[in-house]
Design a protein around this motif. Structure first.
Motif, mmCIF file in Angstrom:
data_model
loop_
_atom_site.group_PDB
_atom_site.id
_atom_site.type_symbol
_atom_site.label_atom_id
_atom_site.label_comp_id
_atom_site.label_asym_id
_atom_site.label_seq_id
_atom_site.Cartn_x
_atom_site.Cartn_y
_atom_site.Cartn_z
ATOM 1 N N SER A 9 -30.140 -1.593 20.956
ATOM 2 C CA SER A 9 -30.634 -0.193 20.057
ATOM 3 C C SER A 9 -31.346 0.290 20.231
ATOM 4 O O SER A 9 -31.166 1.471 19.955
ATOM 5 C CB SER A 9 -31.379 -1.201 18.317
ATOM 6 N N ASN A 10 -32.649 -0.179 21.245
ATOM 7 C CA ASN A 10 -33.935 0.567 21.682
ATOM 8 C C ASN A 10 -33.658 2.325 22.239
ATOM 9 O O ASN A 10 -34.220 2.889 22.000
ATOM 10 C CB ASN A 10 -34.558 0.040 21.906
ATOM 11 N N ASP A 11 -32.433 1.301 23.632
ATOM 12 C CA ASP A 11 -32.033 2.270 24.443
ATOM 13 C C ASP A 11 -31.006 3.703 23.179
ATOM 14 O O ASP A 11 -31.750 4.389 23.382
ATOM 15 C CB ASP A 11 -31.059 2.364 25.736
ATOM 16 N N VAL A 12 -30.197 3.460 22.523
ATOM 17 C CA VAL A 12 -29.093 3.734 21.539
ATOM 18 C C VAL A 12 -30.150 5.517 21.110
ATOM 19 O O VAL A 12 -30.099 6.371 20.906
ATOM 20 C CB VAL A 12 -28.666 3.520 20.754
ATOM 21 N N HIS A 13 -31.916 5.176 20.220
ATOM 22 C CA HIS A 13 -33.041 5.822 19.795
ATOM 23 C C HIS A 13 -33.061 6.758 20.637
ATOM 24 O O HIS A 13 -33.671 7.356 20.388
ATOM 25 C CB HIS A 13 -33.088 5.104 18.593
ATOM 26 N N THR A 14 -33.945 5.870 21.778
ATOM 27 C CA THR A 14 -35.449 6.359 21.843
ATOM 28 C C THR A 14 -34.271 7.038 23.395
ATOM 29 O O THR A 14 -34.898 8.644 23.860
ATOM 30 C CB THR A 14 -35.819 5.613 22.764
ATOM 31 N N LYS A 16 -31.373 8.397 23.516
ATOM 32 C CA LYS A 16 -30.532 8.870 23.191
ATOM 33 C C LYS A 16 -28.659 8.635 24.202
ATOM 34 O O LYS A 16 -27.656 9.542 23.991
ATOM 35 C CB LYS A 16 -30.463 10.629 23.667
ATOM 36 N N ILE A 17 -28.669 7.345 23.996
ATOM 37 C CA ILE A 17 -27.545 6.859 24.288
ATOM 38 C C ILE A 17 -26.056 7.048 23.623
ATOM 39 O O ILE A 17 -25.933 6.300 22.740
ATOM 40 C CB ILE A 17 -27.709 5.880 25.177
ATOM 41 N N ALA A 18 -24.661 7.427 23.927
ATOM 42 C CA ALA A 18 -23.903 8.110 22.900
ATOM 43 C C ALA A 18 -23.738 6.143 22.412
ATOM 44 O O ALA A 18 -22.784 5.601 24.003
ATOM 45 C CB ALA A 18 -22.856 8.287 23.382
ATOM 46 N N THR A 42 -21.092 5.254 21.721
ATOM 47 C CA THR A 42 -19.178 5.047 21.635
ATOM 48 C C THR A 42 -18.298 5.747 23.088
ATOM 49 O O THR A 42 -17.112 5.192 23.401
ATOM 50 C CB THR A 42 -18.445 6.400 20.959
ATOM 51 N N ASP A 43 -19.584 5.997 23.794
ATOM 52 C CA ASP A 43 -19.494 5.946 25.574
ATOM 53 C C ASP A 43 -19.993 4.548 26.201
ATOM 54 O O ASP A 43 -19.070 4.138 26.999
ATOM 55 C CB ASP A 43 -20.408 6.338 26.585
ATOM 56 N N LEU A 44 -19.604 3.754 25.362
ATOM 57 C CA LEU A 44 -19.926 2.158 25.823
ATOM 58 C C LEU A 44 -19.482 0.631 24.857
ATOM 59 O O LEU A 44 -19.054 -0.885 25.725
ATOM 60 C CB LEU A 44 -21.561 1.802 25.488
ATOM 61 N N ILE A 45 -19.233 0.866 23.366
ATOM 62 C CA ILE A 45 -17.912 0.495 23.076
ATOM 63 C C ILE A 45 -16.110 0.576 22.966
ATOM 64 O O ILE A 45 -16.590 1.851 22.550
ATOM 65 C CB ILE A 45 -18.892 0.602 21.142
ATOM 66 N N GLN A 46 -16.240 -0.550 22.695
ATOM 67 C CA GLN A 46 -14.087 -0.369 22.464
ATOM 68 C C GLN A 46 -13.855 -1.181 21.274
ATOM 69 O O GLN A 46 -14.474 -1.892 20.404
ATOM 70 C CB GLN A 46 -13.362 -1.082 23.474
ATOM 71 N N ASN A 47 -12.915 -0.031 20.253
ATOM 72 C CA ASN A 47 -12.652 -0.911 18.840
ATOM 73 C C ASN A 47 -13.635 -1.098 18.167
ATOM 74 O O ASN A 47 -13.528 -2.030 17.790
ATOM 75 C CB ASN A 47 -11.989 -2.225 19.521
ATOM 76 N N LYS A 48 -14.716 -0.110 18.091
ATOM 77 C CA LYS A 48 -15.828 -0.189 17.264
ATOM 78 C C LYS A 48 -16.920 -1.276 17.704
ATOM 79 O O LYS A 48 -17.668 -1.554 16.442
ATOM 80 C CB LYS A 48 -15.167 -0.167 16.007
ATOM 81 N N LEU A 49 -16.353 -2.609 18.399
ATOM 82 C CA LEU A 49 -17.329 -3.802 18.211
ATOM 83 C C LEU A 49 -17.546 -4.228 19.545
ATOM 84 O O LEU A 49 -18.694 -4.502 20.291
ATOM 85 C CB LEU A 49 -16.592 -4.814 17.823
ATOM 86 N N TYR A 50 -16.338 -4.182 20.561
ATOM 87 C CA TYR A 50 -16.770 -4.862 21.916
ATOM 88 C C TYR A 50 -17.276 -3.710 23.361
ATOM 89 O O TYR A 50 -16.382 -2.251 22.942
ATOM 90 C CB TYR A 50 -15.972 -5.516 22.122
ATOM 91 N N PRO A 51 -18.178 -4.197 24.128
ATOM 92 C CA PRO A 51 -18.600 -3.063 25.099
ATOM 93 C C PRO A 51 -17.379 -2.353 25.986
ATOM 94 O O PRO A 51 -16.985 -3.552 26.339
ATOM 95 C CB PRO A 51 -18.730 -3.840 25.784
ATOM 96 N N GLY A 56 -20.056 -0.013 28.997
ATOM 97 C CA GLY A 56 -20.810 -0.733 27.960
ATOM 98 C C GLY A 56 -20.929 -2.298 28.692
ATOM 99 O O GLY A 56 -21.770 -2.953 28.976
ATOM 100 N N GLN A 57 -20.062 -2.719 29.378
ATOM 101 C CA GLN A 57 -19.917 -4.343 30.361
ATOM 102 C C GLN A 57 -21.074 -3.952 31.517
ATOM 103 O O GLN A 57 -22.270 -4.975 31.991
ATOM 104 C CB GLN A 57 -18.250 -4.692 30.257
#
Length: 253
Positions: free
Chosen positions: A210-215, A217-219, A221-230, A234-235
């Motif tokens: 969460s911190n990395d996404v906000h500080t 600016k990591i996208a 959607t580039d790390l997640i499949q099916n909205k839930l899993y890395p 993401g892995q």
């Protein structure tokens, strides 16, 4: 008169003998007590995972979790974070660490609780790394947070009951849905509270990501499949952050 005097002397002599025996017994008892060694019962502190690792002792790690942990978590066949961590640990501690992946698709803490004996304790692990919460909060089961917290606590207590195993809790990743993340927050807080127990540690991946996404600016959607899993990226990201935690806050603590 003489007979009376003799009688009194005999009585006095008997009294002196009896009293002397009592005093002698008392002295013997005192001597026995005095010569008994003082024994202090000192219970040795169990050696923790980090100490065993540093000493070169063989150790076993069991990963317990859901789809994100399971060996088939990436449809493209790429290694997930558990496989990547296993490779890294093998390089850093060759032939010292045994890694068991007990992750299972579609698992909640209720499912995991039922297979502690068969899938975890049977391996006599030194460290158990647990991740749960996505399916409990957002899956088809919709486990109430109170039930989630209770079952998670029972899992942790059963694992550490033998005094030789430590537990490391890893919170799951946030999703790409703001509403779903709000639903997850009570579950994340319940997971974090468990780390207040002795021999229980916390890698709060949810907060890290969460911190990395906000500080940074990591996208997401580039790390997640099916909205839930890395996904594969993401892995790999999870592996990198987990490795950083292990080397800076856990193994070398």
């Amino acid at each position: 008169m003489l007979k009376k005097l003799i009688y009194l002397l005999i009585i006095a002599l008997i009294f002196i003998v009896v009293a002397g025996e009592k005093n002698l017994n008392s002295v013997k008892l005192s001597e026995e007590v005095a010569f008994l060694p003082t024994i202090e019962k000192v219970q040795a502190e169990p050696i923790g995972f980090s100490e065993k690792l540093a000493a070169g002792n063989p150790v076993t790690i069991v990963f317990l979790g859901d789809y994100v942990t399971s060996a088939d978590s990436l449809p493209d066949g790429h290694p997930n974070h558990v496989s990547l961590l296993t490779e890294w640990l093998d390089e850093k501690y060759p032939e010292q660490i045994t890694v068991i992946n007990a992750g299972m698709n579609a698992n909640t803490v209720s499912h995991m609780k039922e297979r502690i004996a068969s899938d975890v304790l049977t391996h006599a692990p030194d460290l158990v790394i647990i991740s749960a919460g996505l399916n409990d909060a957002l899956g088809d089961w919709k486990i109430p947070v109170e039930e989630y917290a209770k079952n998670y606590r029972l899992i942790v207590e059963e694992i550490i009951a033998n005094g030789e195993t430590e537990v490391l809790i890893r919170t799951p990743n946030p999703t790409t849905s703001f509403k779903d993340n709000l639903k997850m927050l009570p579950y994340m807080r319940a997971s974090s509270k468990l780390a207040s127990q002795d021999k229980v540690y916390l890698f709060d991946f949810y907060q890290v990501m969460s911190n990395d996404v906000h500080t940074k600016k990591i996208a997401q959607t580039d790390l997640i499949q099916n909205k839930l899993y890395p996904n594969t990226k993401g892995q790999a990201y999870l592996f990198g952050e987990f490795k950083n935690y292990l080397t800076t806050a856990f193994i070398n603590q």
